[in-house]
Design a protein around this motif. Sequence first.
Motif, mmCIF file in Angstrom:
data_model
loop_
_atom_site.group_PDB
_atom_site.id
_atom_site.type_symbol
_atom_site.label_atom_id
_atom_site.label_comp_id
_atom_site.label_asym_id
_atom_site.label_seq_id
_atom_site.Cartn_x
_atom_site.Cartn_y
_atom_site.Cartn_z
ATOM 1 N N VAL A 1 32.394 13.134 -5.123
ATOM 2 C CA VAL A 1 32.251 11.821 -5.764
ATOM 3 C C VAL A 1 33.478 10.965 -5.489
ATOM 4 C CG1 VAL A 1 32.052 10.637 -7.983
ATOM 5 C CG2 VAL A 1 30.701 12.697 -7.543
ATOM 6 N N LEU A 2 34.654 11.560 -5.596
ATOM 7 C CA LEU A 2 35.884 10.819 -5.322
ATOM 8 C C LEU A 2 35.930 10.324 -3.882
ATOM 9 C CD1 LEU A 2 38.738 9.887 -6.086
ATOM 10 C CD2 LEU A 2 39.547 12.193 -5.516
ATOM 11 N N ALA A 3 35.551 11.186 -2.955
ATOM 12 C CA ALA A 3 35.572 10.782 -1.545
ATOM 13 C C ALA A 3 34.530 9.701 -1.270
ATOM 14 C CB ALA A 3 35.312 12.001 -0.655
ATOM 15 N N GLY A 4 33.322 9.818 -1.857
ATOM 16 C CA GLY A 4 32.273 8.840 -1.610
ATOM 17 C C GLY A 4 32.630 7.452 -2.140
ATOM 18 N N TYR A 5 33.138 7.375 -3.360
ATOM 19 C CA TYR A 5 33.484 6.059 -3.919
ATOM 20 C C TYR A 5 34.742 5.486 -3.277
ATOM 21 C CZ TYR A 5 29.940 5.311 -7.429
ATOM 22 O OH TYR A 5 28.731 5.017 -8.052
ATOM 23 N N THR A 6 35.641 6.349 -2.815
ATOM 24 C CA THR A 6 36.804 5.834 -2.076
ATOM 25 C C THR A 6 36.358 5.198 -0.768
ATOM 26 O OG1 THR A 6 38.215 7.542 -3.044
ATOM 27 C CG2 THR A 6 39.007 6.459 -1.059
ATOM 28 N N LEU A 7 35.436 5.862 -0.073
ATOM 29 C CA LEU A 7 34.918 5.299 1.175
ATOM 30 C C LEU A 7 34.149 4.003 0.929
ATOM 31 C CD1 LEU A 7 34.501 5.623 4.219
ATOM 32 C CD2 LEU A 7 32.460 6.998 3.729
ATOM 33 N N ALA A 8 33.353 3.945 -0.147
ATOM 34 C CA ALA A 8 32.601 2.729 -0.447
ATOM 35 C C ALA A 8 33.539 1.567 -0.767
ATOM 36 C CB ALA A 8 31.662 2.986 -1.625
ATOM 37 N N SER A 9 34.580 1.815 -1.559
ATOM 38 C CA SER A 9 35.552 0.760 -1.864
ATOM 39 C C SER A 9 36.265 0.289 -0.600
ATOM 40 C CB SER A 9 36.559 1.278 -2.888
ATOM 41 O OG SER A 9 37.521 0.295 -3.186
ATOM 42 N N LEU A 10 36.587 1.230 0.299
ATOM 43 C CA LEU A 10 37.232 0.854 1.553
ATOM 44 C C LEU A 10 36.330 -0.040 2.403
ATOM 45 C CD1 LEU A 10 39.513 1.153 3.636
ATOM 46 C CD2 LEU A 10 38.413 3.269 4.405
ATOM 47 N N VAL A 11 35.023 0.286 2.472
ATOM 48 C CA VAL A 11 34.096 -0.520 3.278
ATOM 49 C C VAL A 11 33.968 -1.935 2.706
ATOM 50 C CG1 VAL A 11 31.673 -0.743 3.963
ATOM 51 C CG2 VAL A 11 32.824 1.474 4.123
ATOM 52 N N LEU A 12 33.844 -2.050 1.394
ATOM 53 C CA LEU A 12 33.690 -3.375 0.783
ATOM 54 C C LEU A 12 34.962 -4.205 0.928
ATOM 55 C CD1 LEU A 12 31.656 -2.529 -2.439
ATOM 56 C CD2 LEU A 12 30.819 -3.350 -0.228
ATOM 57 N N ASN A 13 36.131 -3.573 0.816
ATOM 58 C CA ASN A 13 37.379 -4.301 1.056
ATOM 59 C C ASN A 13 37.486 -4.741 2.510
ATOM 60 O OD1 ASN A 13 39.693 -4.271 -1.248
ATOM 61 N ND2 ASN A 13 38.281 -2.553 -1.550
ATOM 62 N N TYR A 14 36.984 -3.914 3.416
ATOM 63 C CA TYR A 14 37.013 -4.271 4.839
ATOM 64 C C TYR A 14 36.083 -5.454 5.121
ATOM 65 C CZ TYR A 14 36.431 -3.705 9.884
ATOM 66 O OH TYR A 14 36.378 -3.918 11.241
ATOM 67 N N VAL A 15 34.885 -5.438 4.513
ATOM 68 C CA VAL A 15 33.950 -6.562 4.688
ATOM 69 C C VAL A 15 34.546 -7.834 4.109
ATOM 70 C CG1 VAL A 15 31.694 -7.454 3.996
ATOM 71 C CG2 VAL A 15 31.929 -5.079 4.767
ATOM 72 N N HIS A 16 35.231 -7.741 2.990
ATOM 73 C CA HIS A 16 35.864 -8.917 2.390
ATOM 74 C C HIS A 16 36.910 -9.523 3.317
ATOM 75 C CE1 HIS A 16 38.740 -11.039 -0.307
ATOM 76 N NE2 HIS A 16 37.593 -11.447 -0.900
ATOM 77 N N GLY A 17 37.586 -8.694 4.090
ATOM 78 C CA GLY A 17 38.564 -9.231 5.040
ATOM 79 C C GLY A 17 37.923 -9.813 6.280
ATOM 80 N N LEU A 18 36.712 -9.338 6.636
ATOM 81 C CA LEU A 18 36.061 -9.840 7.849
ATOM 82 C C LEU A 18 35.276 -11.125 7.603
ATOM 83 C CD1 LEU A 18 34.675 -6.572 9.531
ATOM 84 C CD2 LEU A 18 36.657 -7.933 10.212
ATOM 85 N N VAL A 19 34.866 -11.384 6.386
ATOM 86 C CA VAL A 19 34.024 -12.552 6.097
ATOM 87 C C VAL A 19 34.855 -13.563 5.318
ATOM 88 C CG1 VAL A 19 31.873 -13.354 5.062
ATOM 89 C CG2 VAL A 19 32.020 -11.041 6.034
ATOM 90 N N PRO A 20 35.425 -14.559 5.958
ATOM 91 C CA PRO A 20 36.265 -15.546 5.244
ATOM 92 C C PRO A 20 35.485 -16.339 4.211
ATOM 93 C CG PRO A 20 36.640 -15.632 7.611
ATOM 94 C CD PRO A 20 35.421 -14.783 7.405
ATOM 95 N N GLU A 21 34.178 -16.493 4.406
ATOM 96 C CA GLU A 21 33.409 -17.287 3.466
ATOM 97 C C GLU A 21 33.402 -16.669 2.058
ATOM 98 O OE1 GLU A 21 32.477 -16.316 6.358
ATOM 99 O OE2 GLU A 21 32.075 -18.091 7.587
ATOM 100 N N LEU A 22 33.603 -15.369 1.986
ATOM 101 C CA LEU A 22 33.630 -14.738 0.671
ATOM 102 C C LEU A 22 34.813 -15.217 -0.168
ATOM 103 C CD1 LEU A 22 32.713 -11.038 1.605
ATOM 104 C CD2 LEU A 22 31.273 -12.713 0.429
ATOM 105 N N HIS A 23 35.888 -15.622 0.509
ATOM 106 C CA HIS A 23 37.083 -16.058 -0.221
ATOM 107 C C HIS A 23 36.841 -17.408 -0.894
ATOM 108 C CE1 HIS A 23 39.380 -13.598 3.042
ATOM 109 N NE2 HIS A 23 38.455 -12.890 2.416
#
Length: 283
Positions: free
Chosen positions: A74-96
Amino acid sequence: MNRVGKGLLVLALVVVVGMAFRVSWNALRDVARATGADGTAATLYPFVVDGLMALALVATLVLTGDAKRFALRVLAGYTLASLVLNYVHGLVPELHGRSVDWGRLADWDPANWALVLLATSLPVGSIYFGSDLVAKVLHHRPDPAPTPAEMAETGVNRSMADLGEHPEPPDVPAIEPVTVPIEDTAPEPERVPVGAVAAEQPPIRRATGRLPQSARSPRPVRTAEELLIEARAATAGWPVEDLTAEGIRKAVHTSPAKARVLRETLRAERGPIDAESLPVVAG
């Protein structure tokens, strides 16, 4: 490390985790807004993801066996999910700037569907996995602490396993019979000099403590006839005046009562004597 050092280490860890959560909180809040969450839901969304990570980390420190492995997954899965969403937030400027369309996290439709599914399924997963982890922690029973004897035995077994050798039996000292003076017994046999048997057998360690009665060697008890024969031989050259109970007792190693009987018997065998010539001896 002393208590002060441990306290400073824990405080530094809390500060670092707090700052990291603040950075991740900004990205997860914007992603939640892009998937249709309102202001309150978007503000609480980071606690759903990163908060479950903290809960799973605590569970791994408490649980053991399969339950601990589940908490690690569970710890590994949610850590990976948080990492992916933070990565998408950096790739999509419109989200800011909050100018992105609802439900649009990527230009490529399959990737966008996958990201929206991931972002919207994390709250539901937090309810399920969080409840399961809390139930496992509450029902967990720690293993009983080993006793000192078990710890010592485990240490010996591990040491021998590391060396690849079998433990040798302990050296048990041989028990030597303790000579105890027993009344009405035959004279002790003559001991063989130690040097005469030194080459034939190893030296025997003397046992400490008192030997149990059951382990002692039995001695034959002399009959009254045998005592009389020994008394006759021992006092053959004694004058009648020396035939006292104490002297006979020391000569044949017997009890005072039997020595008095032997005295009367030997005096009777010598014939009548003048009572005034006999020494006055008590007993």
